[in-house]
Design a protein around this motif. Structure first.
Motif, mmCIF file in Angstrom:
data_model
loop_
_atom_site.group_PDB
_atom_site.id
_atom_site.type_symbol
_atom_site.label_atom_id
_atom_site.label_comp_id
_atom_site.label_asym_id
_atom_site.label_seq_id
_atom_site.Cartn_x
_atom_site.Cartn_y
_atom_site.Cartn_z
ATOM 1 N N GLY A 8 0.389 -0.993 -0.200
ATOM 2 C CA GLY A 8 0.106 -0.206 0.043
ATOM 3 C C GLY A 8 0.587 0.905 -0.542
ATOM 4 O O GLY A 8 1.832 1.446 0.720
ATOM 5 N N SER A 9 0.321 2.033 -0.937
ATOM 6 C CA SER A 9 1.307 3.351 -1.039
ATOM 7 C C SER A 9 0.559 4.404 -0.859
ATOM 8 O O SER A 9 0.938 5.790 -1.156
ATOM 9 N N GLY A 10 -0.301 4.333 0.486
ATOM 10 C CA GLY A 10 -0.773 5.781 1.129
ATOM 11 C C GLY A 10 -0.106 6.161 1.810
ATOM 12 O O GLY A 10 0.902 6.005 1.865
ATOM 13 N N ALA A 11 -1.177 7.162 2.380
ATOM 14 C CA ALA A 11 -0.341 8.067 3.279
ATOM 15 C C ALA A 11 0.287 7.462 4.467
ATOM 16 O O ALA A 11 2.143 7.366 4.807
ATOM 17 N N PHE A 12 -0.015 6.617 5.111
ATOM 18 C CA PHE A 12 0.404 5.446 5.675
ATOM 19 C C PHE A 12 1.606 4.727 6.008
ATOM 20 O O PHE A 12 2.335 4.763 6.513
ATOM 21 N N GLY A 13 1.228 4.158 4.509
ATOM 22 C CA GLY A 13 2.054 3.515 4.324
ATOM 23 C C GLY A 13 3.584 3.803 4.262
ATOM 24 O O GLY A 13 4.566 3.364 4.703
ATOM 25 N N LEU A 14 3.484 4.857 3.647
ATOM 26 C CA LEU A 14 4.447 5.835 3.458
ATOM 27 C C LEU A 14 5.447 6.081 4.455
ATOM 28 O O LEU A 14 6.278 6.503 3.885
ATOM 29 N N ALA A 15 4.569 6.708 5.173
ATOM 30 C CA ALA A 15 5.512 7.420 6.040
ATOM 31 C C ALA A 15 5.523 7.005 6.776
ATOM 32 O O ALA A 15 7.182 6.940 7.937
ATOM 33 N N LEU A 16 5.386 5.652 7.229
ATOM 34 C CA LEU A 16 6.044 4.133 7.964
ATOM 35 C C LEU A 16 7.044 3.777 7.048
ATOM 36 O O LEU A 16 7.919 3.142 7.137
ATOM 37 N N ALA A 17 7.356 3.744 5.535
ATOM 38 C CA ALA A 17 8.785 3.939 4.735
ATOM 39 C C ALA A 17 9.543 4.086 4.906
ATOM 40 O O ALA A 17 10.730 4.099 5.351
ATOM 41 N N VAL A 18 9.384 5.690 5.404
ATOM 42 C CA VAL A 18 10.665 6.155 5.379
ATOM 43 C C VAL A 18 11.015 6.416 7.007
ATOM 44 O O VAL A 18 12.575 6.053 7.046
ATOM 45 N N ILE A 19 9.795 5.964 7.744
ATOM 46 C CA ILE A 19 10.259 5.296 9.145
ATOM 47 C C ILE A 19 11.053 4.256 9.274
ATOM 48 O O ILE A 19 12.230 4.521 10.023
ATOM 49 N N SER A 20 10.849 3.467 8.600
ATOM 50 C CA SER A 20 11.697 2.493 8.554
ATOM 51 C C SER A 20 13.324 2.481 8.232
ATOM 52 O O SER A 20 14.167 1.834 8.254
#
Length: 335
Positions: A8-20
């Protein structure tokens, strides 16, 4: 370093991708939409869903669902209505050792299963955990200090998740009440929609405080009927998530509710805002509380507003004129 795949490349998925990714992990983001992936590649962000947050170039982007293979963690960032379909696509490639982390919030229509229960059906050999709490993606992606909870019945798996996503701006607590964490995270969207209706009607702080307090009581009652622990609803996945969703303009549920309170047709309000998880969840929670015999007057009145054409003012009047009672009915009546 963990191998983390985010579906999922929605808002939360992308935000967690950056965090990780910032935490030093090997991160891959999958989307079903080639155009969305190409836009992120070209512009370095998903301006439609997470504006102003740059997606690290080290994060791999793909539309190939086999990317889940060999991952240590697969995080599900899929809207609840589409979660089962995506999980079924991924199931043939999933390694049994991979830890599944669900962030989707809601109840499945007809079955009334939580999203982690849906995921467990699709991945029966895997450990399935939940990551939830007061965490708007817009703030997580910008590094604004945020605290959430991961709920899992496997302590070691929970520690793996905690390590993979923790940073100096993103703090994760552990919890073993998976059902409670999910019920809190899902049903808060229902109450947030109702809070938005109150705002749209021009009501005050007193009203919203009462709605939130009685709302978490409804959520707790349903959670207990489903096997949750009462204490969970006083934590991050309960009252914490409820506060942020009812009070912030980041909340799509609240924004949709505001439009409805001002007179916009509910379906049109949802169309204008986009994904409003509380709209469908209200319908499912209404059916579930009737099935289980759980008293949820706010949820029922909101259902009538959303699906039966009831006036928000009439719904408010009904709630304010219910029979007088005590706040803690069970404890009082024991005496």
């Amino acid at each position: 370093m963990a191998r983390v795949t985010i579906l999922g490349s929605g808002a939360f998925g992308l935000a967690l991708a950056v965090i990780s990714d910032n935490a030093g992990n090997d991160v891959t983001v999958w989307s079903a939409f080639e155009q969305e992936i190409e836009t992120i590649r070209k512009t370095g962000e998903n301006a439609a869903k997470l504006p102003g947050v740059k997606i690290n170039e080290s994060i791999k982007l793909t539309t190939d669902i086999s990317c889940v293979k060999n991952a240590d963690i697969v995080l599900l960032g899929i809207p609840s209505s589409f979660l089962r379909g995506v999980c079924e696509q991924a199931a043939g490639f999933m390694d049994p050792e991979t830890v599944i982390v669900n962030t989707s919030k809601g109840l499945e229509a007809d079955s009334f299963k939580t999203m982690s229960q849906v995921a467990k059906e699709c991945f029966p050999l895997n450990t399935v955990a939940v990551l939830t709490g007061p965490s708007h993606a817009e703030e997580v992606g910008r590094g604004i200090p945020t605290t959430v909870v991961t709920a899992c019945d496997d302590y070691n798996a929970a520690k793996v998740i905690q390590k993979a996503f923790s940073s100096h701006t993103f703090r994760i607590y552990l919890c073993d009440d998976v059902i409670g964490a999910e019920v809190g995270g899902s049903l808060k969207n229902v109450i947030a929609l109702a809070a938005g209706v109150c705002d749209g009607l021009g009501l005050g702080d007193n009203t919203k405080a009462a709605l939130m307090t009685r709302g978490i009581n409804e959520i707790r009652r349903l959670g207990l009927a489903m096997g949750a622990q009462a204490e969970t609803f006083a934590g991050l996945s309960g009252i914490g998530d409820l506060i942020v969703t009812c009070c912030s303009m980041h909340s799509r549920n609240r924004r949709a509710g505001i439009l409805i309170g001002k007179g916009t047709d509910p379906q049109e309000a949802v169309k204008q805002i986009g994904t409003v998880e509380g709209y469908v969840c209200t319908k499912n929670a209404y059916a579930l509380c009737k099935k289980l015999g759980v008293d949820m007057p706010i949820t029922c009145e909101l259902y009538d507003i959303l699906y039966c054409g009831r006036s928000p003012k009439d719904a408010l009047s009904t709630l304010m004129n219910r029979p007088w009672t005590t706040e803690l009915e069970a404890d009082f009546l024991k005496n």
